[in-house]
Design a protein around this motif. Structure first.
Motif, PDB file in Angstrom:
ATOM      1  N   SER A 259       0.857  -1.181   0.000  1.00 41.63           N
ATOM      2  CA  SER A 259       0.000   0.000   0.000  1.00 41.63           C
ATOM      3  C   SER A 259       0.891   1.227   0.000  1.00 41.63           C
ATOM      4  O   SER A 259       1.501   1.567   1.017  1.00 41.63           O
ATOM      5  CB  SER A 259      -0.919  -0.014   1.229  1.00 41.63           C
ATOM      6  OG  SER A 259      -1.717   1.145   1.244  1.00 41.63           O
ATOM      7  N   LEU A 260       1.005   1.882  -1.134  1.00 40.65           N
ATOM      8  CA  LEU A 260       1.924   3.001  -1.285  1.00 40.65           C
ATOM      9  C   LEU A 260       1.200   4.332  -1.083  1.00 40.65           C
ATOM     10  O   LEU A 260       0.006   4.451  -1.376  1.00 40.65           O
ATOM     11  CB  LEU A 260       2.572   2.970  -2.668  1.00 40.65           C
ATOM     12  CG  LEU A 260       3.454   1.755  -2.971  1.00 40.65           C
ATOM     13  CD1 LEU A 260       3.929   1.784  -4.413  1.00 40.65           C
ATOM     14  CD2 LEU A 260       4.652   1.713  -2.018  1.00 40.65           C
ATOM     15  N   PRO A 261       1.924   5.341  -0.624  1.00 42.23           N
ATOM     16  CA  PRO A 261       1.308   6.649  -0.404  1.00 42.23           C
ATOM     17  C   PRO A 261       1.165   7.422  -1.704  1.00 42.23           C
ATOM     18  O   PRO A 261       1.664   7.014  -2.754  1.00 42.23           O
ATOM     19  CB  PRO A 261       2.313   7.336   0.528  1.00 42.23           C
ATOM     20  CG  PRO A 261       3.630   6.768   0.092  1.00 42.23           C
ATOM     21  CD  PRO A 261       3.345   5.325  -0.250  1.00 42.23           C
ATOM     22  N   HIS A 267       3.179  12.904   2.507  1.00 44.62           N
ATOM     23  CA  HIS A 267       2.672  11.531   2.612  1.00 44.62           C
ATOM     24  C   HIS A 267       3.789  10.512   2.395  1.00 44.62           C
ATOM     25  O   HIS A 267       3.818   9.464   3.046  1.00 44.62           O
ATOM     26  CB  HIS A 267       1.541  11.303   1.594  1.00 44.62           C
ATOM     27  CG  HIS A 267       0.234  11.902   2.018  1.00 44.62           C
ATOM     28  ND1 HIS A 267      -0.163  13.153   1.621  1.00 44.62           N
ATOM     29  CD2 HIS A 267      -0.761  11.422   2.821  1.00 44.62           C
ATOM     30  CE1 HIS A 267      -1.347  13.429   2.144  1.00 44.62           C
ATOM     31  NE2 HIS A 267      -1.729  12.402   2.880  1.00 44.62           N
ATOM     32  N   THR A 268       4.709  10.810   1.473  1.00 48.35           N
ATOM     33  CA  THR A 268       5.840   9.905   1.238  1.00 48.35           C
ATOM     34  C   THR A 268       6.713   9.810   2.492  1.00 48.35           C
ATOM     35  O   THR A 268       7.135   8.715   2.880  1.00 48.35           O
ATOM     36  CB  THR A 268       6.679  10.390   0.042  1.00 48.35           C
ATOM     37  OG1 THR A 268       5.853  10.439  -1.128  1.00 48.35           O
ATOM     38  CG2 THR A 268       7.846   9.453  -0.226  1.00 48.35           C
ATOM     39  N   TYR A 271       5.027   7.689   5.135  1.00 49.01           N
ATOM     40  CA  TYR A 271       5.137   6.273   4.777  1.00 49.01           C
ATOM     41  C   TYR A 271       6.523   5.741   5.135  1.00 49.01           C
ATOM     42  O   TYR A 271       6.667   4.656   5.717  1.00 49.01           O
ATOM     43  CB  TYR A 271       4.857   6.088   3.291  1.00 49.01           C
ATOM     44  CG  TYR A 271       5.166   4.708   2.769  1.00 49.01           C
ATOM     45  CD1 TYR A 271       4.260   3.665   2.921  1.00 49.01           C
ATOM     46  CD2 TYR A 271       6.379   4.445   2.119  1.00 49.01           C
ATOM     47  CE1 TYR A 271       4.545   2.390   2.444  1.00 49.01           C
ATOM     48  CE2 TYR A 271       6.667   3.180   1.643  1.00 49.01           C
ATOM     49  CZ  TYR A 271       5.746   2.155   1.803  1.00 49.01           C
ATOM     50  OH  TYR A 271       6.050   0.895   1.343  1.00 49.01           O
ATOM     51  N   ALA A 274       6.890   5.146   8.775  1.00 48.83           N
ATOM     52  CA  ALA A 274       6.152   3.950   9.200  1.00 48.83           C
ATOM     53  C   ALA A 274       6.920   2.675   8.853  1.00 48.83           C
ATOM     54  O   ALA A 274       6.923   1.706   9.626  1.00 48.83           O
ATOM     55  CB  ALA A 274       4.768   3.934   8.548  1.00 48.83           C
ATOM     56  N   VAL A 275       7.597   2.655   7.708  1.00 46.28           N
ATOM     57  CA  VAL A 275       8.402   1.487   7.334  1.00 46.28           C
ATOM     58  C   VAL A 275       9.612   1.371   8.271  1.00 46.28           C
ATOM     59  O   VAL A 275       9.941   0.284   8.753  1.00 46.28           O
ATOM     60  CB  VAL A 275       8.861   1.588   5.862  1.00 46.28           C
ATOM     61  CG1 VAL A 275       9.848   0.476   5.531  1.00 46.28           C
ATOM     62  CG2 VAL A 275       7.659   1.510   4.921  1.00 46.28           C
ATOM     63  N   LEU A 280       4.908  -0.590   9.025  1.00 46.18           N
ATOM     64  CA  LEU A 280       4.635  -1.135   7.701  1.00 46.18           C
ATOM     65  C   LEU A 280       5.842  -1.952   7.262  1.00 46.18           C
ATOM     66  O   LEU A 280       6.978  -1.638   7.627  1.00 46.18           O
ATOM     67  CB  LEU A 280       4.371  -0.010   6.685  1.00 46.18           C
ATOM     68  CG  LEU A 280       3.081   0.791   6.846  1.00 46.18           C
ATOM     69  CD1 LEU A 280       3.050   1.956   5.864  1.00 46.18           C
ATOM     70  CD2 LEU A 280       1.851  -0.104   6.632  1.00 46.18           C
TER      71      LEU A 280
END
Length: 309
Positions: A259-261, A267-268, A271, A274-275, A280
């Motif tokens: 699920s990519l931003p 937003h990138t 993401y 979160a990784v 994620l």
């Protein structure tokens, strides 16, 4: 001085143009980078090379000229991973900062260099800023596990000027390939190069084979040096003129797509955070790319292989 005699050789059209020697190409680009020629000559050079295409000898000569004028990163006694970031995000988020941070977390010194080459894309510099990594204003010395984003103009102002010609004429020029091939480090470097079209894969491979670079080549995400998060591309390692496939291309997309931003910087960056904190998963193609880079560095830094670029 002047490059009109070179333009006369390379500007005879697709079938009539003659290629330059490595020494001639070095002299030509050196004059361009030094600002010793007119804007009209620079435009003529860019358009002529766009029509003719660069040979491996010409690209090696262009690299010679650029390397002689770079402000290189000081030798840190380590192998620095170099990520040229010049394409940015158009349809997919630019995840070059994620690759850089994953490598730095493994203790690797990482240099990302680049500049915005178009106005309508989101570039890595904006994502890095969202992540708290500001552009360097001078060439840094990178320790183990440290990361820096260095704008092209800090490394070589003349190269930045040549890249900006695209804004005037609307076409790429040899500088757009050059920045993906060059070694901006005084010490050892491992360059991660990417391409968008197959013909550039061939020319990049031929140049690295000729110059004996230590590098990885892959079809990156929209030309960025990071694997497409949706499918695993072919990855090749270059070392002392030898070329080895370390990862075959995956047929079709992953069984489970990440699920990519959206492509915007905020937003990138969210993401990527979160990784990195484990909320994620790391996209499988990027995880594989990190593994292959680390393995290449282990081999390169072993006592039996202490060759510097």
């Amino acid at each position: 001085m002047g490059i009109s005699h070179y333009i006369k050789e390379i500007g005879r059209g697709k079938d009539g143009a003659r290629s330059l020697t490595r020494e001639q190409a070095c002299d030509l680009l050196g004059q361009v980078l030094d600002g010793a020629v007119t804007d009209l000559e620079v435009g003529g050079f860019c358009l002529a090379m766009r029509i003719k295409g660069e040979t491996a000898d010409e690209m090696a000569g262009f690299l010679d000229a650029a390397h002689a004028r770079l402000h290189p990163l000081p030798d840190n006694g380590l192998t620095t991973v170099v990520l040229p970031s010049y394409n940015g995000a158009r349809k997919l988020p630019v995840l070059t900062p994620l690759l850089a941070l994953l490598l730095a977390r493994q203790g690797v010194p990482v240099l990302v260099h680049g500049t915005a080459t178009e106005d309508k894309r989101v570039f890595a510099a904006r994502v890095f800023t969202e992540l708290g990594v500001l552009p360097a204003t001078q060439v840094p010395k990178l320790a183990s596990g440290h990361l820096a984003f260095v704008p092209t103009e800090v490394l070589c102002p003349g190269l930045k000027r040549l890249l900006d010609v695209r804004r005037a004429v609307g076409l790429r020029n040899p500088a757009h390939s050059l920045v993906k091939l060059m070694n901006p480090c005084a010490g050892q470097a491992f360059i991660v190069g990417s391409y968008t079209h197959p013909e550039y894969a061939g020319s990049m491979a031929a140049t690295w084979a000729l110059t004996g670079a230590h590098a990885m080549l892959l079809r990156g995400t929209e030309g960025e040096p990071v694997a497409d998060a949706r499918r695993t591309p072919r990855m090749e390692i270059f070392r002392d003129g030898e070329r080895t496939e370390v990862q075959p291309q995956q047929d079709g997309p992953l069984a489970q797509l990440p699920s990519l931003p959206s492509v915007d910087a905020a937003h990138t960056a969210a993401y990527i955070r979160a990784v990195l904190d484990g909320s994620l998963p790391i996209p499988t193609p990027i995880a594989l790319q990190v593994e292959h880079i680390l393995r290449a560095l282990e081999h390169h830094d072993s006592p039996t292989h202490a060759h510097a670029l």
